[in-house]
Design an enzyme around this catalytic site. Structure first.
Site, PDB file in Angstrom:
ATOM      1  N   HIS A  83     110.272 -21.123 -60.619  1.00  0.00           N
ATOM      2  CA  HIS A  83     109.898 -22.540 -60.601  1.00  0.00           C
ATOM      3  C   HIS A  83     108.728 -22.738 -59.657  1.00  0.00           C
ATOM      4  O   HIS A  83     108.743 -22.205 -58.559  1.00  0.00           O
ATOM      5  CB  HIS A  83     111.076 -23.395 -60.127  1.00  0.00           C
ATOM      6  CG  HIS A  83     111.888 -23.925 -61.251  1.00  0.00           C
ATOM      7  ND1 HIS A  83     111.833 -25.229 -61.663  1.00  0.00           N
ATOM      8  CD2 HIS A  83     112.753 -23.308 -62.070  1.00  0.00           C
ATOM      9  CE1 HIS A  83     112.643 -25.390 -62.700  1.00  0.00           C
ATOM     10  NE2 HIS A  83     113.216 -24.247 -62.959  1.00  0.00           N
ATOM     11  N   TYR A 212     111.342 -35.656 -57.850  1.00  0.00           N
ATOM     12  CA  TYR A 212     111.647 -36.471 -56.672  1.00  0.00           C
ATOM     13  C   TYR A 212     111.281 -37.911 -56.996  1.00  0.00           C
ATOM     14  O   TYR A 212     110.093 -38.216 -57.193  1.00  0.00           O
ATOM     15  CB  TYR A 212     110.823 -36.027 -55.466  1.00  0.00           C
ATOM     16  CG  TYR A 212     111.160 -34.641 -54.941  1.00  0.00           C
ATOM     17  CD1 TYR A 212     112.377 -34.386 -54.321  1.00  0.00           C
ATOM     18  CD2 TYR A 212     110.241 -33.594 -55.041  1.00  0.00           C
ATOM     19  CE1 TYR A 212     112.674 -33.121 -53.816  1.00  0.00           C
ATOM     20  CE2 TYR A 212     110.534 -32.331 -54.542  1.00  0.00           C
ATOM     21  CZ  TYR A 212     111.751 -32.112 -53.930  1.00  0.00           C
ATOM     22  OH  TYR A 212     112.046 -30.862 -53.434  1.00  0.00           O
ATOM     23  N   PRO A 304     119.619 -30.638 -46.812  1.00  0.00           N
ATOM     24  CA  PRO A 304     119.178 -29.935 -48.020  1.00  0.00           C
ATOM     25  C   PRO A 304     117.893 -30.485 -48.634  1.00  0.00           C
ATOM     26  O   PRO A 304     117.479 -30.025 -49.685  1.00  0.00           O
ATOM     27  CB  PRO A 304     120.371 -30.096 -48.980  1.00  0.00           C
ATOM     28  CG  PRO A 304     121.176 -31.215 -48.461  1.00  0.00           C
ATOM     29  CD  PRO A 304     120.860 -31.383 -47.015  1.00  0.00           C
ATOM     30  N   LYS A 308     116.151 -25.202 -47.513  1.00  0.00           N
ATOM     31  CA  LYS A 308     115.825 -24.119 -46.572  1.00  0.00           C
ATOM     32  C   LYS A 308     117.042 -23.345 -46.082  1.00  0.00           C
ATOM     33  O   LYS A 308     116.897 -22.226 -45.575  1.00  0.00           O
ATOM     34  CB  LYS A 308     115.127 -24.704 -45.326  1.00  0.00           C
ATOM     35  CG  LYS A 308     113.803 -25.353 -45.577  1.00  0.00           C
ATOM     36  CD  LYS A 308     112.726 -24.308 -45.748  1.00  0.00           C
ATOM     37  CE  LYS A 308     111.374 -24.931 -45.956  1.00  0.00           C
ATOM     38  NZ  LYS A 308     110.608 -24.272 -47.006  1.00  0.00           N
ATOM     39  N   TYR A 400     106.788 -25.712 -48.258  1.00  0.00           N
ATOM     40  CA  TYR A 400     107.850 -25.953 -49.237  1.00  0.00           C
ATOM     41  C   TYR A 400     108.484 -24.635 -49.675  1.00  0.00           C
ATOM     42  O   TYR A 400     109.692 -24.515 -49.786  1.00  0.00           O
ATOM     43  CB  TYR A 400     107.232 -26.687 -50.426  1.00  0.00           C
ATOM     44  CG  TYR A 400     108.206 -27.235 -51.454  1.00  0.00           C
ATOM     45  CD1 TYR A 400     109.225 -28.104 -51.093  1.00  0.00           C
ATOM     46  CD2 TYR A 400     108.060 -26.912 -52.801  1.00  0.00           C
ATOM     47  CE1 TYR A 400     110.088 -28.625 -52.042  1.00  0.00           C
ATOM     48  CE2 TYR A 400     108.916 -27.432 -53.756  1.00  0.00           C
ATOM     49  CZ  TYR A 400     109.933 -28.279 -53.363  1.00  0.00           C
ATOM     50  OH  TYR A 400     110.784 -28.792 -54.308  1.00  0.00           O
TER      51      TYR A 400
END
Ligand code: RFL
Length: 403
Positions: A83, A212, A304, A308, A400
């Site tokens: 992804h 998001y 979350p 990470k 990220y």
């Protein structure tokens, strides 16, 4: 004699006693096993529970490289999905970032955490590793001395004791390692004032990207887990119970916040799991107390929002495995002395990015103080900078996916 009864013999011992069979404990166990270090894993839950507990899914390239280096990546290479795009949707606009083309050009491998745990466990057992399920560590004793021990209790409540040279606390935020720390240990803690309803839907992903949604009614998130399963998140009021929302209400609210009317419908399916998550972070300092070392969620809990936690757990486990091997095989204690400082540098960097993500995705929580319109305008500006500035996008991508 059952495995847990064996745990109760008074003189059980191992050079390294590992508490917890999550990603941290199992990576550490596998690495120690291949280095020929005598170790045992004590796990509170039953094997079935450990292998079916759905949690993380997004593994950074760095994590995949560690697993590959030690021959632990076969399953995720076979079944994991790459992804590299995330899509931000606000009421004003939407934009996509192909983070695989930004920053260091790295991407995620999506592989459900319980599949990874299942692989790691199978590998550990095939290699002859010792593990006791339904063996709950109660306390780590004498961590300051040369011969620490761990008090345990089996599923029937019978006590036992394991002696060790080193103890690795990989038993998460509510484990025995944290409870055994001396008074005065620093715990930096932040409650972000935000609550998510975390959902697993038996439904194919609705987007070909991480989604998001930044919406006046609250955040909504979409993350593929597999071609058949999708994780969704809905920001909800603090104090919400997992069953407060009906499935219809969940899908309607997800569709509203993810603006399905403009971007296409969500693929619905039964909600198979739901959990309420209060977004909290903490970091313990230092991560070593004598012979006791904290790893993964036991060392630092990270919200979350930036995916990470499991990645840090694997990284720290590798660092500790090398350090323990140096100490036990080559009588070199220096890497163990550096363990806490090394890991804390990664942890704080991940915490900083995760904190930035929380402030990007959510309005200022009530009671945060100040003028909430001011915070809203700042957030809008942050999103605009991310949408328009290549420099900011590179920074985002690097943090990220990276550690
Ligand atoms: P774990 O996985 O919690 O494993 C700890 C193990 O210790 C056992 N245990 C004990 N055993 C013996 N005695 C005791 N007293 C014990 N107490 C506990 C437990 O039964 C368990 O088996 O910790 P570890 O290994 O440090 O791994 C950490 C990760 O699990 C965690 O950080 C991630 O799941 C966080 N996370 C994510 N991280 C990512 O890197 N990418 C993601 O996409 C991602 N998504 C998530 C997440 C966490 C989530 N939750 C749980 C809030 C999504 C969600 C919903």
């Amino acid at each position: 004699m059952t495995a847990s009864q064996k745990a109760l013999r008074a003189q059980d011992s191992a050079d390294v006693v590992i508490l917890g069979a999550g990603p941290a404990g199992l990576v550490l166990g596998n690495l120690l096993l291949s280095a020929g270090i005598d170790c045992v894993i004590l796990e509170r839950a039953a094997r079935e529970h450990v292998q079916t507990r759905a949690r993380a899914g997004y593994l950074a390239e760095h994590t995949v490289r560690i697993l590959e280096r030690h021959g632990l990546a076969e399953g995720l290479r076979r079944q994991g999905q790459e992804h590299r795009v995330c899509e931000f949707r606000t009421v004003h606009e939407s934009f996509r970032l192909d983070y695989g083309l930004l920053g260091r050009g790295e991407q995620h491998t999506v592989y459900p955490q319980h599949e990874l745990v299942t692989d790691l466990l199978a590998r550990y057992l095939t290699g002859g590793g010792r593990i006791l399920f339904e063996a709950e560590a109660l306390a780590v004793l004498d961590a300051d001395g040369p011969r620490p021990s761990v008090d345990v209790r089996d599923a029937d409540g019978r006590p036992g004791r394991w002696r060790a040279r080193y103890v690795a606390g990989c038993d998460g935020r509510h484990g025995a390692a944290r409870r055994s720390l001396p008074e005065g240990t620093i715990r930096h803690h932040r409650d972000h004032g935000v609550t998510w309803l975390g959902l697993l839907a038996e439904a194919p992903p609705s987007l070909d990207a991480v989604g998001y949604a930044i919406h006046p009614r609250g955040f909504a998130g979409h993350m593929a887990r597999s071609p058949e399963v999708t994780r969704y998140y809905l920001q909800v009021a603090r104090g919400t119970a997992a069953d407060d929302w009906s499935e219809d209400r969940i899908w309607e609210e997800l569709a509203l916040r993810l603006r399905a009317a403009d971007h296409g419908p969500l693929t619905r399916g039964p909600i198979s799991q739901r959990a309420v998550v209060d977004l909290e972070s903490d970091v313990l300092e230092p991560l070593r107390h004598g012979s006791l070392f904290l790893v993964g969620d036991a060392a630092s809990l990270i919200s979350p929002s930036a995916a990470k936690g499991a990645n840090l757990a694997v990284l720290e486990a590798e660092i500790l495995a090398h350090a323990l091997t140096a100490a036990l095989r080559h009588s070199d204690p220096a890497p163990l002395d550096r363990y806490s400082e090394r890991c804390l540098a990664y942890i704080w960097r991940a915490q900083e990015f995760s904190h930035w993500m929380i402030r990007l995705l959510h309005a200022d929580p009530e009671g945060a103080g100040g003028d909430s319109m001011f915070a809203d305008r700042l957030r809008h500006s942050r999103i605009e900078t991310l949408r328009t500035s290549r420099t900011q996008q590179d920074w985002f991508a690097e943090n990220y996916v990276g550690l």
